[in-house]
Design a protein around this motif. Structure first.
Motif, PDB file in Angstrom:
ATOM      1  N   MET A 171     -10.004  25.091 -56.636  1.00  0.00           N
ATOM      2  CA  MET A 171     -10.522  25.025 -58.009  1.00  0.00           C
ATOM      3  C   MET A 171     -12.028  24.838 -58.010  1.00  0.00           C
ATOM      4  N   HIS A 172     -12.521  24.021 -57.079  1.00  0.00           N
ATOM      5  CA  HIS A 172     -13.966  23.830 -56.995  1.00  0.00           C
ATOM      6  C   HIS A 172     -14.676  25.128 -56.609  1.00  0.00           C
ATOM      7  N   VAL A 173     -14.077  25.883 -55.688  1.00  0.00           N
ATOM      8  CA  VAL A 173     -14.646  27.179 -55.303  1.00  0.00           C
ATOM      9  C   VAL A 173     -14.694  28.124 -56.490  1.00  0.00           C
ATOM     10  N   SER A 174     -13.620  28.125 -57.270  1.00  0.00           N
ATOM     11  CA  SER A 174     -13.563  29.012 -58.442  1.00  0.00           C
ATOM     12  C   SER A 174     -14.649  28.662 -59.448  1.00  0.00           C
ATOM     13  N   ARG A 175     -14.849  27.332 -59.695  1.00  0.00           N
ATOM     14  CA  ARG A 175     -15.882  26.920 -60.648  1.00  0.00           C
ATOM     15  C   ARG A 175     -17.269  27.291 -60.139  1.00  0.00           C
ATOM     16  N   LEU A 176     -17.521  27.127 -58.849  1.00  0.00           N
ATOM     17  CA  LEU A 176     -18.835  27.463 -58.293  1.00  0.00           C
ATOM     18  C   LEU A 176     -19.116  28.967 -58.394  1.00  0.00           C
ATOM     19  N   ILE A 177     -18.115  29.775 -58.093  1.00  0.00           N
ATOM     20  CA  ILE A 177     -18.304  31.225 -58.174  1.00  0.00           C
ATOM     21  C   ILE A 177     -18.596  31.641 -59.606  1.00  0.00           C
ATOM     22  N   THR A 178     -17.820  31.117 -60.560  1.00  0.00           N
ATOM     23  CA  THR A 178     -18.041  31.471 -61.968  1.00  0.00           C
ATOM     24  C   THR A 178     -19.421  31.031 -62.421  1.00  0.00           C
ATOM     25  N   ARG A 179     -19.815  29.806 -62.061  1.00  0.00           N
ATOM     26  CA  ARG A 179     -21.119  29.299 -62.486  1.00  0.00           C
ATOM     27  C   ARG A 179     -22.256  30.104 -61.865  1.00  0.00           C
ATOM     28  N   CYS A 180     -22.134  30.461 -60.594  1.00  0.00           N
ATOM     29  CA  CYS A 180     -23.196  31.234 -59.933  1.00  0.00           C
ATOM     30  C   CYS A 180     -23.317  32.637 -60.520  1.00  0.00           C
ATOM     31  N   CYS A 181     -22.178  33.281 -60.740  1.00  0.00           N
ATOM     32  CA  CYS A 181     -22.214  34.644 -61.285  1.00  0.00           C
ATOM     33  C   CYS A 181     -22.814  34.658 -62.684  1.00  0.00           C
ATOM     34  N   THR A 182     -22.451  33.662 -63.494  1.00  0.00           N
ATOM     35  CA  THR A 182     -23.019  33.592 -64.847  1.00  0.00           C
ATOM     36  C   THR A 182     -24.515  33.370 -64.791  1.00  0.00           C
ATOM     37  N   ARG A 183     -24.950  32.494 -63.908  1.00  0.00           N
ATOM     38  CA  ARG A 183     -26.387  32.220 -63.761  1.00  0.00           C
ATOM     39  C   ARG A 183     -27.149  33.454 -63.303  1.00  0.00           C
ATOM     40  N   LEU A 184     -26.609  34.160 -62.306  1.00  0.00           N
ATOM     41  CA  LEU A 184     -27.292  35.354 -61.797  1.00  0.00           C
ATOM     42  C   LEU A 184     -27.334  36.458 -62.852  1.00  0.00           C
ATOM     43  N   ARG A 185     -26.233  36.637 -63.581  1.00  0.00           N
ATOM     44  CA  ARG A 185     -26.201  37.689 -64.606  1.00  0.00           C
ATOM     45  C   ARG A 185     -27.212  37.380 -65.720  1.00  0.00           C
ATOM     46  N   ASP A 186     -27.234  36.156 -66.176  1.00  0.00           N
ATOM     47  CA  ASP A 186     -28.169  35.804 -67.252  1.00  0.00           C
ATOM     48  C   ASP A 186     -29.617  35.955 -66.799  1.00  0.00           C
ATOM     49  N   GLN A 187     -29.890  35.568 -65.567  1.00  0.00           N
ATOM     50  CA  GLN A 187     -31.254  35.687 -65.062  1.00  0.00           C
ATOM     51  C   GLN A 187     -31.665  37.151 -64.933  1.00  0.00           C
ATOM     52  N   ALA A 188     -30.762  38.013 -64.443  1.00  0.00           N
ATOM     53  CA  ALA A 188     -31.075  39.436 -64.297  1.00  0.00           C
ATOM     54  C   ALA A 188     -31.305  40.087 -65.663  1.00  0.00           C
TER      55      ALA A 188
END
Length: 277
Positions: free
Chosen positions: A243-260
């Motif tokens: 579950m922690h891995v899933s939350r980290l992946i979702t948070r990172c992808c959202t951050r990268l997409r918003d920044q791009a």
């Protein structure tokens, strides 16, 4: 003593009708039924000549019937434009008019690709010069310099004419390639959009954001998207919960997409401040 029959060469238009008086009368008549009927009679009288001129252009990719229609149109234009007061015979005026109409038909309607008229003229001159030089050179293809010297054109103009030689018609994409025995078509040799190109663009867009992530989060993204590991396997290797891995992946992808998306968005326009009076 043997005698030889003297054969008299017949002029192509020796059977041309004598219509000088009719053309003089046509020029004097006002518009109306009588003038229209006389005009029609003149067109019918000279129609055999127009059809003979059309026959000179057969075997060039157009049906003879269509060529005769084009020649008939040129004949009508010649009858309408001919002025007997200038003293020239109608035939000497009609022949170039009809021939020009036929050539214009080939120029405007028979080319598969649109080629400017100037380039079409260059093609004709280069084509005629190449055939002439090949006859005198024993079948050897003349060089660009040879064609330029023979035609008086520049080498760039000769190259443009040579390129236009292959523009009169086009091959179908369903046509089989020469020597192909397995039905390999011309269309099979064309490339298609590579979906990997979009991946390259996406990777370059998120590269700056990846550098700003913590080392563990970069590792998790690498394991998931580059090594194609499952979240359970990543959690097992790193000693954390799935579950922690899933939350980290979702948070990172959202951050990268918003920044791009922020970096690609145009800067907002700020209105200029009014100057103080």
């Amino acid at each position: 003593m043997r005698t030889h029959a003297q054969a008299t060469a017949k002029h192509p238009h020796d059977d041309a009708p004598d219509t000088a008086a009719a053309f003089a009368r046509l020029a004097a008549l006002p518009a109306g039924p009588e003038r229209h009927a006389l005009r029609q009679d003149l067109v019918r009288a000279w129609l055999p000549m127009a059809q003979r001129l059309a026959g000179r252009f057969r075997n060039r990719g157009e049906s003879l019937e269509d060529l005769r229609q084009v020649a008939a149109l040129g004949l009508v234009k010649a009858v309408d434009r001919y002025d007997p007061a200038r003293g020239a015979a109608f035939e000497s005026f009609a022949v170039p008019t009809i021939t020009g109409e036929l050539k214009r038909h080939f120029r405007d309607h028979m080319w598969t690709l649109h080629v400017p008229r100037r380039v079409q003229d260059l093609r004709g001159r280069v084509r005629a010069a190449r055939h002439e030089l090949m006859r005198t050179a024993g079948g050897h293809h003349p060089s660009v310099a040879d064609l330029a010297a023979h035609t008086g054109l520049s080498e760039d103009e000769v190259k443009a004419g040579l390129e236009a030689l292959d523009s009169f018609s086009a091959l179908s994409l369903d046509a089989e390639l020469p020597g192909a025995e397995d039905g390999y078509r011309l269309g099979d040799s064309l490339g298609s959009p590579d979906p990997a190109l979009d991946v390259v663009v996406d990777r370059e867009a998120v590269r700056p954001g990846l550098r700003g992530l913590p080392a563990r989060e970069r590792q998790i993204l690498y394991m998931r998207f580059f090594r194609d590991m499952t979240q359970s396997r990543i959690a097992e290797d790193l000693g954390i919960s799935q579950m922690h891995v899933s939350r980290l992946i979702t948070r990172c992808c959202t951050r990268l997409r918003d920044q791009a998306l922020r970096e690609q968005a145009p800067a907002p326009h700020r209105p200029a401040r009014p100057h103080a009076a």
